[in-house]
Every structure is written in structure tokens, then in C-alpha cells.
Design a protein around this motif. Sequence first.
Motif, PDB file in Angstrom:
ATOM      1  N   HIS A 237       5.921 -11.287   1.941  1.00  0.00           N
ATOM      2  CA  HIS A 237       5.889  -9.836   1.773  1.00  0.00           C
ATOM      3  C   HIS A 237       6.606  -9.094   2.892  1.00  0.00           C
ATOM      4  O   HIS A 237       7.113  -7.992   2.671  1.00  0.00           O
ATOM      5  CB  HIS A 237       4.431  -9.403   1.601  1.00  0.00           C
ATOM      6  CG  HIS A 237       3.776 -10.165   0.496  1.00  0.00           C
ATOM      7  ND1 HIS A 237       4.032  -9.912  -0.829  1.00  0.00           N
ATOM      8  CD2 HIS A 237       2.946 -11.240   0.517  1.00  0.00           C
ATOM      9  CE1 HIS A 237       3.373 -10.775  -1.580  1.00  0.00           C
ATOM     10  NE2 HIS A 237       2.710 -11.593  -0.784  1.00  0.00           N
ATOM     11  N   GLN A 245       2.752  -3.409  -0.942  1.00  0.00           N
ATOM     12  CA  GLN A 245       2.760  -4.837  -1.277  1.00  0.00           C
ATOM     13  C   GLN A 245       2.211  -5.664  -0.125  1.00  0.00           C
ATOM     14  O   GLN A 245       1.409  -6.586  -0.329  1.00  0.00           O
ATOM     15  CB  GLN A 245       4.191  -5.254  -1.611  1.00  0.00           C
ATOM     16  CG  GLN A 245       4.342  -6.719  -1.973  1.00  0.00           C
ATOM     17  CD  GLN A 245       5.775  -7.066  -2.335  1.00  0.00           C
ATOM     18  OE1 GLN A 245       6.489  -6.284  -2.963  1.00  0.00           O
ATOM     19  NE2 GLN A 245       6.217  -8.253  -1.926  1.00  0.00           N
ATOM     20  N   THR A 248      -1.626  -5.040   0.085  1.00  0.00           N
ATOM     21  CA  THR A 248      -2.354  -5.680  -1.006  1.00  0.00           C
ATOM     22  C   THR A 248      -2.423  -7.194  -0.819  1.00  0.00           C
ATOM     23  O   THR A 248      -3.487  -7.809  -0.980  1.00  0.00           O
ATOM     24  CB  THR A 248      -1.702  -5.342  -2.355  1.00  0.00           C
ATOM     25  OG1 THR A 248      -1.868  -3.942  -2.609  1.00  0.00           O
ATOM     26  CG2 THR A 248      -2.330  -6.115  -3.490  1.00  0.00           C
ATOM     27  N   ALA A 249      -1.304  -7.814  -0.484  1.00  0.00           N
ATOM     28  CA  ALA A 249      -1.285  -9.266  -0.290  1.00  0.00           C
ATOM     29  C   ALA A 249      -2.230  -9.682   0.829  1.00  0.00           C
ATOM     30  O   ALA A 249      -2.971 -10.671   0.694  1.00  0.00           O
ATOM     31  CB  ALA A 249       0.131  -9.728   0.015  1.00  0.00           C
ATOM     32  N   CYS A 288       2.493 -12.788  -8.980  1.00  0.00           N
ATOM     33  CA  CYS A 288       3.118 -11.477  -8.705  1.00  0.00           C
ATOM     34  C   CYS A 288       2.100 -10.353  -8.546  1.00  0.00           C
ATOM     35  O   CYS A 288       2.483  -9.184  -8.499  1.00  0.00           O
ATOM     36  CB  CYS A 288       4.097 -11.117  -9.816  1.00  0.00           C
ATOM     37  SG  CYS A 288       5.425 -12.312 -10.044  1.00  0.00           S
ATOM     38  N   PRO A 290       0.400  -9.197  -5.988  1.00  0.00           N
ATOM     39  CA  PRO A 290       0.650  -8.252  -4.884  1.00  0.00           C
ATOM     40  C   PRO A 290       1.800  -7.293  -5.172  1.00  0.00           C
ATOM     41  O   PRO A 290       1.777  -6.133  -4.749  1.00  0.00           O
ATOM     42  CB  PRO A 290       0.988  -9.174  -3.695  1.00  0.00           C
ATOM     43  CG  PRO A 290       0.361 -10.481  -4.041  1.00  0.00           C
ATOM     44  CD  PRO A 290       0.487 -10.594  -5.526  1.00  0.00           C
ATOM     45  N   GLN A 291       2.803  -7.800  -5.896  1.00  0.00           N
ATOM     46  CA  GLN A 291       3.932  -6.925  -6.236  1.00  0.00           C
ATOM     47  C   GLN A 291       3.511  -5.872  -7.261  1.00  0.00           C
ATOM     48  O   GLN A 291       3.972  -4.723  -7.195  1.00  0.00           O
ATOM     49  CB  GLN A 291       5.084  -7.776  -6.782  1.00  0.00           C
ATOM     50  CG  GLN A 291       5.832  -8.580  -5.737  1.00  0.00           C
ATOM     51  CD  GLN A 291       5.137  -9.885  -5.342  1.00  0.00           C
ATOM     52  OE1 GLN A 291       4.049 -10.194  -5.818  1.00  0.00           O
ATOM     53  NE2 GLN A 291       5.782 -10.653  -4.465  1.00  0.00           N
ATOM     54  N   GLY A 294       0.841  -3.615  -5.347  1.00  0.00           N
ATOM     55  CA  GLY A 294       1.449  -2.944  -4.192  1.00  0.00           C
ATOM     56  C   GLY A 294       2.147  -1.656  -4.576  1.00  0.00           C
ATOM     57  O   GLY A 294       2.085  -0.651  -3.853  1.00  0.00           O
TER      58      GLY A 294
END
Length: 504
Positions: A237, A245, A248-249, A288, A290-291, A294
Amino acid sequence: MVVDNKIVNYEGFSHNEEIVLSQEKEFIDFINSGHNFLVKQISSGIPIYGITTGYGEAGSNYAAFEEAEELQKNLYRFCGTGVGENLSAEVSKIMVTVRMISLSKGKSGVSYDLLKRFEILLSNEIYPIIPSQGSVGASGDLAPLSYIAAVIAGEREVYYKGEERKTIDVYNELGIKPYVFKAKEALAVINGTATMSSIAIKSIQRFELLLESMESFVAAIYEVLLCDITPLEPFVHESKPFSGQITTASKILAKCEDSKLMHKAFSRYEKFHSEKDQNIQDRYSIRCAPQVLGVIRDNLEISKNWIQTEINGVNDNPLIDPIGEKIYTSGNFYGGYIAHAMDTLRICAGNLADLLDKEFALLVDHKFNKGLGESLKLNKKSTHHGFKLMQVTLSSLSADVLMNTNAASLYSRSTESLNQDKVSMGTTAARNFSKQLPDLENMLSIGFLGIAQAIDIRGYDKCSKHLQKCYNEIRKHVTKLEEDRRQDLDIKIVNELLKEGKFV
């Protein structure tokens, strides 16, 4: 929260702070100077929109200075055309506060006496009853805000001590005299974006909690589906450094990293040939996440910044400059920023719902859930069905959320004899965003019930401490599903836990 002509922090609405109006002499004099300048202008016979002229398309109709008081009274009366479900007392309270903040900037030409009337409503917990529909978001929230103006004048109805009462009855009970609007003042009350802003504030508070809880659900999915946490590694990230992002990750990783269920980062390279049905990568809805989330987190921050600017701006027309002694007719009542923020968050809500739907589908499907079995059944008898219909309900709700993502700001309606020919539809956008949230909450409640059932299959001791905490909250109130039973009551119970922030 002290209201004066300085910046009010958006976060103050989250903490239920006491709201008081500044009593500093310098502030009072500044507010009154704008009103005194305005009165001086109109008493000399200068035509000023909405004060000595009619409204909107009727702006060519001149009214004498002596008729200004009647003009203000007629304004909030003819705008009393709201329909639909009433806004909550809490949203009404925020509306009163937001409108007072705008007027306190001293550029609306109102008196300090009017500002005190807002404080009287708030200090006595008198909140106008306001229908939710009837605004196109420019020239401000005319119909909804007329209910605040009418209540200040002692008319219509209010929430008071948990009851719906006639305003005049409450005033008589408390010894409050109805207010008589001075020139420009009723127009100043209704010519703003307080309705859309207040719905937005309340809805965003609710959505933030949903997003935090959704991150916990994703972390749980990583655990119970035996996923690879490599996609959560900071290196990934930081290589595409969007702040939402990255945040969140890191949150998902922190919630699940002490789990004994997941594949540790890079371990799949070693175990690929030894584990049955091993795939080198998990599906997109997991990898995906987190993407996906995010983007939502970043859009939340943008929306909050826009709302903070909006509620601290002067949403009115005309604007009064008491220092430069000028009167500006303009369009600051236009709710474009709120409209676009809410439309964007409606799309975000749709993406959250779609991600949740897809992850839950993996959780209950024996072809993909890595040994959790058919529909998370603990009882293997063919006559039992587990979470089969829970998935159907969740998917149904996701469709309801997704169907409400069409941008309201694109539906500008020409109205009021084509004077209001391009409008924001900000209040519609905010209302529609708020309507998505109950469906999302029910979806996520079903999701967490599925997670708890998966833990009963995988083993409590193997889970992370965070997931154990979530499980414990659920199992205090809802027993595991061993035989078919109605589950709607279980959903309601977990829904309340969710709204209390138990899964953050």
C-alpha cells in the motif's frame, strides 16, 4: 460549542457538545451593525431582493419599507409545503445549530435578537418538526427551513420532551414570546443549506461506524477463509500511497494478525505443493478489499471537509457586507458541494454492499469456503439448511442499496417560473444516502452472524483476539445455529450491537 463568527469544528456534532451563543460585546455589535446598515438602506427606498421586493420570479414586485414585516411573515408561511416522513428530533437539532452558525458570520443582515432565538430553542430542547421532502436544494432548503422560521415565530409544531406539541403551547408553558421577524430575517433563516447539511452530518456519523465495522468483517473473512495476508502488507500500500487504502489495510491487518488461521505473508510459496486445493492468490473480493474500502475512507474525509466548509460558510442571499457597506445578490444558497458529496457516498455505499455480498457468498458456499461446509451448517442432516436464506436476504438488501446510487445532482428540476432553473438536489442526495444505511446495517448484521457460525466450525481458540471479542458479543445474545429456526430476531439483535459500535 460556542457559536460566533469563528470556525465551528464538524467533529463537535459527534460529541453532543452543549451549544451556546457568544455574548461578547464585540460580536454582538458586529452582528447588529449588519442589520442596522441593511435597515438604513431599505428605509431610504432602495429596492433590495426579498426585503422590499417579492421572492424569486416575483423579485420585480416592489414592497414599501413599512410592508417588510408582513413580507417576512408571508415568506415562511407560503413556504410551508413540506411533505413526507418527518426528520428526527436529532436532525432537527443539528439543522437549528447549522443555521445559527451561518447567520453568526454577520453577513446575513440579521439582528443578535434573532440569533438568541436559536439559542432559546436549543437550550430548551425545542426542536421543530420538519417534513423531509420538498426541497430542491436551491434557493436553499426553503420548505424544510420554513418550519424553523415558523417555530421561531410561535407557529406549527415541535418535538418537546419526547412529544409532538404545538409550538405556541410549549411557548406559553415556558413563558416564551413568539418572535416577530425584522426585515430580511425570515429570508435569512430559510435561504440556506442546513437541511441537506444536517442529514449529511448524521448520516456520515452512521456510515463511519459501518465502515469501521466492515473492516472488522473483512479481517474476519481473512481468518475464517484461511486467507493469505500478503495483500495487507505495508509494502503493497505504500507502493500506491493513497491514505485511505494505507489506513484500511493497516486496520484490517492489525485486527487479524495474531490469528492462527491465516496463511502468514509469503507462506504460500512454501506450502503451495503440500496443501490440497491451494491457490497462490485469494479472490479479488478478499485480496482487493483495502483498495475497495480505501476509496470509501478517502471519500469520507473529502465529504467531511466539504461539510465543515459548508456549515461554516454563509449560505444566504443577498449577502450583507457591513464593513464595506455593500449588498451582494448571489447564489451561496446552492448546495452543490453537499449534493456531490452525498452522491459520491451513495456510490461508496453501493461498493461496500457489493463487496459484502460477494464475500458473504464465499463464506456460505461449500465450493469456496475451504471446509466450512454447505451454508455453514453445524447439523449435517439433509433436512437442515443453515444460512441458505440468510444469503438470499443479504443479496436482496445489496440490490436495494445498489439501486439507490444514481446521482441526484443530475436530476436538477427547473421550478418557480424558471427562476430556479438549475438546482442542486442536495437534500434529495442526502436523504437517499441516509436511506441506504439501514440496509447496510442489516447486511453487515447477517455477515457477522455468519462469521460467528464459521468460528463455531473453525474453532474459537484459533481466532485473533479481536475476532474473539466480536464473537463473544454475538454469543452473549444469540446462540449458534444448530437446527433450522427463524433468524430475523437474531439479525435485529446483532443490528443493535453493530450500531453500538461493538464490532469496531
